[in-house]
Scaffold this motif. Structure first.
Motif, PDB file in Angstrom:
ATOM      1  N   LEU A   1       0.827  -1.202   0.000  1.00  0.00           N
ATOM      2  CA  LEU A   1       0.000   0.000   0.000  1.00  0.00           C
ATOM      3  C   LEU A   1       0.864   1.257   0.000  1.00  0.00           C
ATOM      4  O   LEU A   1       0.561   2.238  -0.692  1.00  0.00           O
ATOM      5  N   HIS A   2       1.963   1.228   0.759  1.00  0.00           N
ATOM      6  CA  HIS A   2       2.876   2.375   0.775  1.00  0.00           C
ATOM      7  C   HIS A   2       3.523   2.565  -0.597  1.00  0.00           C
ATOM      8  O   HIS A   2       3.638   3.708  -1.077  1.00  0.00           O
ATOM      9  N   ALA A   3       3.929   1.464  -1.234  1.00  0.00           N
ATOM     10  CA  ALA A   3       4.558   1.554  -2.551  1.00  0.00           C
ATOM     11  C   ALA A   3       3.593   2.114  -3.585  1.00  0.00           C
ATOM     12  O   ALA A   3       3.991   2.886  -4.468  1.00  0.00           O
ATOM     13  N   ARG A   4       2.327   1.738  -3.468  1.00  0.00           N
ATOM     14  CA  ARG A   4       1.330   2.249  -4.419  1.00  0.00           C
ATOM     15  C   ARG A   4       1.136   3.757  -4.259  1.00  0.00           C
ATOM     16  O   ARG A   4       0.871   4.460  -5.236  1.00  0.00           O
ATOM     17  N   LEU A   5       1.288   4.263  -3.029  1.00  0.00           N
ATOM     18  CA  LEU A   5       1.139   5.702  -2.796  1.00  0.00           C
ATOM     19  C   LEU A   5       2.424   6.467  -3.126  1.00  0.00           C
ATOM     20  O   LEU A   5       2.378   7.546  -3.721  1.00  0.00           O
ATOM     21  N   ALA A   6       3.574   5.913  -2.722  1.00  0.00           N
ATOM     22  CA  ALA A   6       4.847   6.621  -2.887  1.00  0.00           C
ATOM     23  C   ALA A   6       5.445   6.462  -4.281  1.00  0.00           C
ATOM     24  O   ALA A   6       6.075   7.391  -4.798  1.00  0.00           O
ATOM     25  N   SER A   7       5.283   5.276  -4.866  1.00  0.00           N
ATOM     26  CA  SER A   7       5.875   5.002  -6.184  1.00  0.00           C
ATOM     27  C   SER A   7       4.836   4.323  -7.073  1.00  0.00           C
ATOM     28  O   SER A   7       4.966   3.128  -7.395  1.00  0.00           O
ATOM     29  N   PRO A   8       3.800   5.042  -7.477  1.00  0.00           N
ATOM     30  CA  PRO A   8       2.696   4.416  -8.219  1.00  0.00           C
ATOM     31  C   PRO A   8       3.093   3.844  -9.575  1.00  0.00           C
ATOM     32  O   PRO A   8       2.352   3.042 -10.136  1.00  0.00           O
ATOM     33  N   GLN A   9       4.269   4.224 -10.100  1.00  0.00           N
ATOM     34  CA  GLN A   9       4.690   3.726 -11.399  1.00  0.00           C
ATOM     35  C   GLN A   9       5.503   2.438 -11.316  1.00  0.00           C
ATOM     36  O   GLN A   9       5.807   1.833 -12.344  1.00  0.00           O
ATOM     37  N   ARG A  10       5.857   2.028 -10.128  1.00  0.00           N
ATOM     38  CA  ARG A  10       6.660   0.799  -9.965  1.00  0.00           C
ATOM     39  C   ARG A  10       5.721  -0.404  -9.865  1.00  0.00           C
ATOM     40  O   ARG A  10       5.540  -1.008  -8.814  1.00  0.00           O
ATOM     41  N   HIS A  11       5.152  -0.741 -10.987  1.00  0.00           N
ATOM     42  CA  HIS A  11       4.113  -1.764 -11.024  1.00  0.00           C
ATOM     43  C   HIS A  11       4.654  -3.163 -10.742  1.00  0.00           C
ATOM     44  O   HIS A  11       4.028  -3.946 -10.026  1.00  0.00           O
ATOM     45  N   ARG A  12       5.799  -3.477 -11.311  1.00  0.00           N
ATOM     46  CA  ARG A  12       6.338  -4.825 -11.097  1.00  0.00           C
ATOM     47  C   ARG A  12       6.683  -5.048  -9.634  1.00  0.00           C
ATOM     48  O   ARG A  12       6.468  -6.142  -9.089  1.00  0.00           O
ATOM     49  N   LEU A  13       7.243  -4.026  -8.974  1.00  0.00           N
ATOM     50  CA  LEU A  13       7.533  -4.139  -7.539  1.00  0.00           C
ATOM     51  C   LEU A  13       6.261  -4.418  -6.758  1.00  0.00           C
ATOM     52  O   LEU A  13       6.237  -5.288  -5.871  1.00  0.00           O
ATOM     53  N   ALA A  14       5.193  -3.696  -7.084  1.00  0.00           N
ATOM     54  CA  ALA A  14       3.926  -3.897  -6.379  1.00  0.00           C
ATOM     55  C   ALA A  14       3.424  -5.325  -6.548  1.00  0.00           C
ATOM     56  O   ALA A  14       2.953  -5.950  -5.587  1.00  0.00           O
ATOM     57  N   LEU A  15       3.528  -5.861  -7.753  1.00  0.00           N
ATOM     58  CA  LEU A  15       3.055  -7.220  -8.006  1.00  0.00           C
ATOM     59  C   LEU A  15       3.888  -8.247  -7.245  1.00  0.00           C
ATOM     60  O   LEU A  15       3.346  -9.202  -6.673  1.00  0.00           O
ATOM     61  N   TRP A  16       5.200  -8.043  -7.206  1.00  0.00           N
ATOM     62  CA  TRP A  16       6.054  -8.995  -6.481  1.00  0.00           C
ATOM     63  C   TRP A  16       5.841  -8.898  -4.974  1.00  0.00           C
ATOM     64  O   TRP A  16       5.988  -9.900  -4.257  1.00  0.00           O
ATOM     65  N   LEU A  17       5.459  -7.733  -4.485  1.00  0.00           N
ATOM     66  CA  LEU A  17       5.120  -7.624  -3.073  1.00  0.00           C
ATOM     67  C   LEU A  17       3.880  -8.452  -2.748  1.00  0.00           C
ATOM     68  O   LEU A  17       3.802  -9.088  -1.688  1.00  0.00           O
ATOM     69  N   LEU A  18       2.904  -8.471  -3.658  1.00  0.00           N
ATOM     70  CA  LEU A  18       1.707  -9.288  -3.449  1.00  0.00           C
ATOM     71  C   LEU A  18       2.045 -10.774  -3.459  1.00  0.00           C
ATOM     72  O   LEU A  18       1.507 -11.549  -2.661  1.00  0.00           O
ATOM     73  N   VAL A  19       2.945 -11.176  -4.355  1.00  0.00           N
ATOM     74  CA  VAL A  19       3.365 -12.578  -4.402  1.00  0.00           C
ATOM     75  C   VAL A  19       4.111 -12.947  -3.121  1.00  0.00           C
ATOM     76  O   VAL A  19       3.846 -13.990  -2.501  1.00  0.00           O
ATOM     77  N   THR A  20       5.036 -12.092  -2.700  1.00  0.00           N
ATOM     78  CA  THR A  20       5.808 -12.352  -1.481  1.00  0.00           C
ATOM     79  C   THR A  20       4.905 -12.390  -0.254  1.00  0.00           C
ATOM     80  O   THR A  20       5.056 -13.248   0.621  1.00  0.00           O
ATOM     81  N   GLY A  21       3.956 -11.455  -0.201  1.00  0.00           N
ATOM     82  CA  GLY A  21       3.031 -11.441   0.928  1.00  0.00           C
ATOM     83  C   GLY A  21       2.218 -12.714   1.022  1.00  0.00           C
ATOM     84  O   GLY A  21       1.995 -13.240   2.123  1.00  0.00           O
ATOM     85  N   PHE A  22       1.803 -13.255  -0.127  1.00  0.00           N
ATOM     86  CA  PHE A  22       1.004 -14.477  -0.109  1.00  0.00           C
ATOM     87  C   PHE A  22       1.843 -15.681   0.325  1.00  0.00           C
ATOM     88  O   PHE A  22       1.347 -16.570   1.008  1.00  0.00           O
ATOM     89  N   VAL A  23       3.120 -15.706  -0.067  1.00  0.00           N
ATOM     90  CA  VAL A  23       4.010 -16.776   0.384  1.00  0.00           C
ATOM     91  C   VAL A  23       4.154 -16.720   1.909  1.00  0.00           C
ATOM     92  O   VAL A  23       4.075 -17.750   2.592  1.00  0.00           O
ATOM     93  N   CYS A  24       4.360 -15.522   2.452  1.00  0.00           N
ATOM     94  CA  CYS A  24       4.456 -15.372   3.904  1.00  0.00           C
ATOM     95  C   CYS A  24       3.148 -15.761   4.584  1.00  0.00           C
ATOM     96  O   CYS A  24       3.140 -16.339   5.676  1.00  0.00           O
ATOM     97  N   LEU A  25       2.050 -15.439   3.928  1.00  0.00           N
ATOM     98  CA  LEU A  25       0.734 -15.798   4.466  1.00  0.00           C
ATOM     99  C   LEU A  25       0.599 -17.320   4.594  1.00  0.00           C
ATOM    100  O   LEU A  25       0.059 -17.822   5.583  1.00  0.00           O
ATOM    101  N   GLN A  26       1.104 -18.066   3.596  1.00  0.00           N
ATOM    102  CA  GLN A  26       1.063 -19.521   3.671  1.00  0.00           C
ATOM    103  C   GLN A  26       1.926 -20.054   4.809  1.00  0.00           C
ATOM    104  O   GLN A  26       1.561 -21.020   5.487  1.00  0.00           O
TER     105      GLN A  26
END
Length: 268
Positions: free
Chosen positions: A220-245
């Motif tokens: 959420l912070h990356a989306r607000l601070a660096s809205p153009q870094r789309h690939r980073l945002a997507l990899w954060l979602l993947v990493t978060g889901f791995v940690c969630l598991q």
């Protein structure tokens, strides 16, 4: 009295209805798809309700029981995203993920005791787990979307165009998921205070929960601070889901966690 061995008589019709709903969605029969999917959700919810009555406690104690809730919430999330944003493929994938967890529970049935250890008899236990499982389902949908966009957008200009098209859905799913995780952690802290005398002890499961929460906040912070870094945002979602598991079931296989964690009751 309903038992775990009756699960198949509810699960198979529910999965069939969800699959039929996904097929109707691809045929552009939206009203029929939503109706059939809703009936499947109702059938599955009926089993959970009957198990709750039969066990005289919420079915949340074992890994099989938490898989039961995840199997229920995934089609709910798919239903809502299809109704709100008309994502047919997400409805299909949520059905597929739910079916996988249903099959695990069918082929690996568990014996369910009515007895709850004292720590699980807190009134905060049920809302803590239910809210967490709902957040897992929501963030599971965000993970599917992230993987889809990374796969489709192998070139930077492609991922930018795709992310822009689907940004609202990703942000809505992740924001909702992190809200429910936050409430789940608060209920968990209240439960821990009542059961063990302290709100937080850096138990291995609590540590992974904090790490998962931090990663999604970073998204959420990356989306607000660096809205153009789309690939980073997507990899954060993947990493978060791995940690969630890891937070959900992975820590059960860590030797140190099984020795010191107060959350290993689900293996008994």
């Amino acid at each position: 009295m309903i038992t775990w061995f009756d699960f198949v008589y509810f699960a198979v019709p529910a999965v069939a209805l969800w699959a039929c709903g996904a097929w109707l969605a691809w045929k552009d029969k939206r009203t029929a798809a939503l109706s059939v999917t809703a009936v499947g959700i109702a059938v599955f919810a009926a089993y959970i309700a009957l198990m709750w009555i039969s066990l005289e406690r919420p079915p949340l104690r074992t890994m099989g029981e938490t898989r039961l809730w995840y199997s229920f919430f995934m089609p709910v999330v798919g239903f809502v995203t299809y109704m709100r944003w008309r994502y047919r493929w997400l409805l299909s994938f949520s059905t597929l993920m739910a079916t996988v967890f249903v099959c695990i529970n069918i082929f690996k049935p568990e014996i369910h005791s009515k007895t709850l250890m004292p720590a699980l008899q807190s009134p905060w236990f049920a809302p803590h787990v239910i809210i967490y499982m709902f957040s897992y389902a929501i963030l599971g949908a965000a993970f599917l979307m992230a993987v889809y966009l990374l796969w489709r957008g192998r070139r930077q200009k492609d991922v930018t165009a795709l992310f822009t098209q689907h940004a609202q859905l990703l942000d809505d799913l992740t924001s909702t998921g992190i809200c429910f995780i936050t409430f789940g952690m608060l209920f968990g802290a209240l439960w821990a205070k009542e059961a063990w005398g302290h709100y937080w002890s850096w138990d291995p499961k609590e540590t992974w929960a904090a790490a998962t929460w931090t990663i999604y906040l970073t998204y959420l912070h990356a989306r607000l601070a660096s809205p153009q870094r789309h690939r980073l945002a997507l990899w954060l979602l993947v990493t978060g889901f791995v940690c969630l598991q890891m937070c959900w079931w992975g820590i059960n296989y860590l030797p140190t966690a099984s020795a010191v964690s107060v959350h290993t009751y689900n293996l008994n």
